[in-house]
Enzyme design. Structure first.
Site, PDB file in Angstrom:
ATOM      1  N   GLU A 296       0.824  -1.208   0.000  1.00 15.71           N
ATOM      2  CA  GLU A 296       0.000   0.000   0.000  1.00 15.71           C
ATOM      3  C   GLU A 296       0.857   1.256   0.000  1.00 15.71           C
ATOM      4  O   GLU A 296       0.523   2.254  -0.644  1.00 15.71           O
ATOM      5  CB  GLU A 296      -0.946   0.003   1.203  1.00 15.71           C
TER       6      GLU A 296
ATOM      7  N   ARG B  75       0.262   3.732  -3.165  1.00 11.66           N
ATOM      8  CA  ARG B  75      -0.396   5.000  -2.815  1.00 11.66           C
ATOM      9  C   ARG B  75       0.602   6.142  -2.679  1.00 11.66           C
ATOM     10  O   ARG B  75       0.362   7.241  -3.195  1.00 11.66           O
ATOM     11  CB  ARG B  75      -1.189   4.841  -1.513  1.00 11.66           C
TER      12      ARG B  75
ATOM     13  N   GLU C 294     -13.043  -0.347  -9.563  1.00 15.48           N
ATOM     14  CA  GLU C 294     -12.673  -1.286 -10.628  1.00 15.48           C
ATOM     15  C   GLU C 294     -13.695  -1.372 -11.757  1.00 15.48           C
ATOM     16  O   GLU C 294     -13.322  -1.495 -12.934  1.00 15.48           O
ATOM     17  CB  GLU C 294     -12.441  -2.679 -10.030  1.00 15.48           C
TER      18      GLU C 294
ATOM     19  N   ASP D 215      -5.044  -9.637  -8.060  1.00 13.69           N
ATOM     20  CA  ASP D 215      -5.449  -8.768  -9.161  1.00 13.69           C
ATOM     21  C   ASP D 215      -4.332  -7.957  -9.818  1.00 13.69           C
ATOM     22  O   ASP D 215      -4.033  -8.117 -11.001  1.00 13.69           O
ATOM     23  CB  ASP D 215      -6.577  -7.841  -8.707  1.00 13.69           C
TER      24      ASP D 215
END
Length: 511
Positions: free
Chosen positions: A176, A180, A445, A309
């Site tokens: 993350e 980010r 998404e 993903d």
């Protein structure tokens, strides 16, 4: 998810005129410091309406005085929003500003906003420090939209306050933090060429490096940047690292190596790629768990969604950002998606919706996760650049099929937005069954897939579907001083979760 500057062709308008419409004339390249131009900053609705009236009157006076043909004022979103692309952009820009203003007023410097409680919020992935995740996540979107003052406020905060070494506390997520913070900073640099962003990204990346010190080079999931100690989640299979996490670092680290000349970043992610190339893949599939010490796969679980993903997304994009010279990643991407098609792609009955199920060993779990809906956009992107015509046609059709399936999950809810996961059984198609799967946390998404499909097909229905989501966000997710997730998309009135996720700016509103 993913590093925005590598998909710039998708995110920015096609020509200069469209860019002016999208971001507004105030963001054209004029030197306002030394010129006579006045920039009106409007903050509240009444002030915004008054400023609009004054601009309209100025246009009328100018037309009368100079007898020239001038365009009419931009239609207000509440008038033209339903069928006017320009007005729709203005609406989304105003939504972005509303969400940003709420964050700035009540949670400035915190990671996220609780819009109803009107205070800061921080998930465990950020540790215990206030690192301004929303500011970094929003920065490139603010720039693209032409929200100049908001962008400058964010830039100043980053310059003066973003310091993980000084303010980070506890364990933070390596993954993350990369997507980010490092990704957000590098996206801002790619758009603005402000060197400060690279320096900040470099400082953060250096603090993450100890997480890569494993026998395989597969990084650990969590790190305390003060002590330098890293570890994996206790719940992960046998102390394993997670595919989507260690497989979603290459774009940022490779780009950072190019910008700084520090090869250590490239070496770390290439070691991961080399290891994954050599390891045996069961039936051509990548399990979601891998032990970083032994180099063995954990439980044989497979997913197109959670914990897998972005690994596939990064394979494709790494190939594209190298100018299609990294043939290894394209070969591995092709092999991976073909294996998933054979083992995990199903067609529902009676409606014929195509969906990617989860595999747990040999057991098929007939559900598709909201996270997995990203793959429609991935397939569209792949098809757009594919030179093999047969393959390009096949994956564009699959992209459309996935885009339609995910739309059905939205259309069958009460709020017009779909759940965290939806099932396919003898009695149910594209609907959540368990209460633990009925929530929505502002995920992007599905809209992202429609965005790619609009760009590659120009089919108006994808824009219209996305506009329906905008209206649903305004009607059901707008709460207090921002936008909140909801606990059950099948229940009206909704119950809010009181969290404005930072990726609202980075991944949803910028589509």
């Amino acid at each position: 998810m993913g590093f925005v500057c590598y998909s710039t062709w998708m995110f920015l308008p096609n020509d200069d005129q469209l860019l002016k419409v999208a971001v507004g004339p105030q963001f054209e390249h004029h030197d306002h410091e030394g010129g006579d131009h006045e920039h009106i900053h409007v903050r509240e609705l009444a002030a915004r309406q008054q400023a609009q009236r004054e601009r309209d009157q100025s246009l009328i006076r100018a037309r009368a005085e100079h007898d020239v043909q001038m365009p009419p004022p931009i239609p207000k979103p509440e008038i033209g929003g339903s069928d006017d692309a320009e007005a729709r952009r203005i609406t989304v820009k105003q939504m972005t500003k509303f969400a940003w203003d709420g964050y700035k007023q009540y949670a400035w410097g915190s990671n996220e906003l609780k819009p109803i409680s009107q205070k800061g919020h921080s998930a465990s992935i950020f540790g215990q420090g206030n690192m301004g995740a929303t500011i970094i996540d929003a920065l490139d979107t603010l720039w693209i939209m032409g929200l100049k003052e908001e962008y400058e406020d964010g830039k100043k905060w980053i310059e003066m306050n973003l310091d993980f070494k000084a303010h980070s506390r506890g364990d933070i997520s390596v993954f993350e933090t990369n997507i980010r913070f490092i990704g957000g900073l590098l996206a801002a640099y790619a758009l603005t060429r402000e060197k400060m962003y690279v320096e900040k990204a470099e400082a953060i990346a250096d603090l993450l490096l100890p997480a890569f010190n494993t026998p395989t080079g597969i990084p650990l999931a969590l790190i305390n940047v003060i002590t330098g100690k890293a570890k994996n989640y206790g719940w992960a299979s046998g102390g394993a690292s997670i595919l989507s996490e260690f497989g979603s670092l290459e774009l940022e680290f490779d780009y950072l190596a190019n910008l700084t000349g520090k090869e250590v970043y490239r070496q770390k992610v290439h070691k991961i790629r080399d290891f994954l190339t050599e390891i045996e893949k069961p039936d051509g599939l990548y399990p979601i768990y891998l032990n970083p010490n032994t180099g063995k796969w954990g439980q044989k679980e497979y997913s197109m969604g959670a914990m897998a993903d972005s690994f596939y997304e990064y394979l494709l994009k790494q190939y594209l950002v190298t100018g299609k010279t990294d043939s290894r990643t394209k070969k591995e991407y092709n092999a991976a998606v073909e294996a998933m098609e054979k083992k995990m792609l199903f067609k529902s009955s009676p409606s014929g919706f195509k969906y990617f199920a989860n595999l747990k060993g040999s057991r098929v779990e007939h559900k598709m996760e909201h996270l997995a809906c990203f793959c429609g956009g991935m397939f569209a992107l792949d098809a757009h650049f594919e030179t093999n015509v047969t393959r390009a046609i096949h994956y564009m059709e699959l992209a459309k099929d996935i885009g339609n399936t995910c739309h059905e999950s939205y259309a069958r809810s009460a709020v017009g937005i779909g759940p965290e996961a939806f099932r396919f059984t003898n009695d149910v198609e594209a609907k959540a069954v368990s209460s633990q799967e009925k929530y929505y946390i502002l995920r992007p998404e599905v809209v992202e897939t429609w965005f790619y499909l609009w760009r590659t097909t120009k089919d108006q229905k994808y824009r219209d579907w996305a506009w329906d989501v905008v209206m649903a966000l305004e009607k059901h997710m707008k709460a207090g001083s921002g936008y909140s997730g909801v606990r059950d998309v099948y229940q009206v009135p909704v119950q809010h979760d009181d969290v404005q996720q930072s990726f609202l700016f980075a991944e949803l509103l910028n589509n």
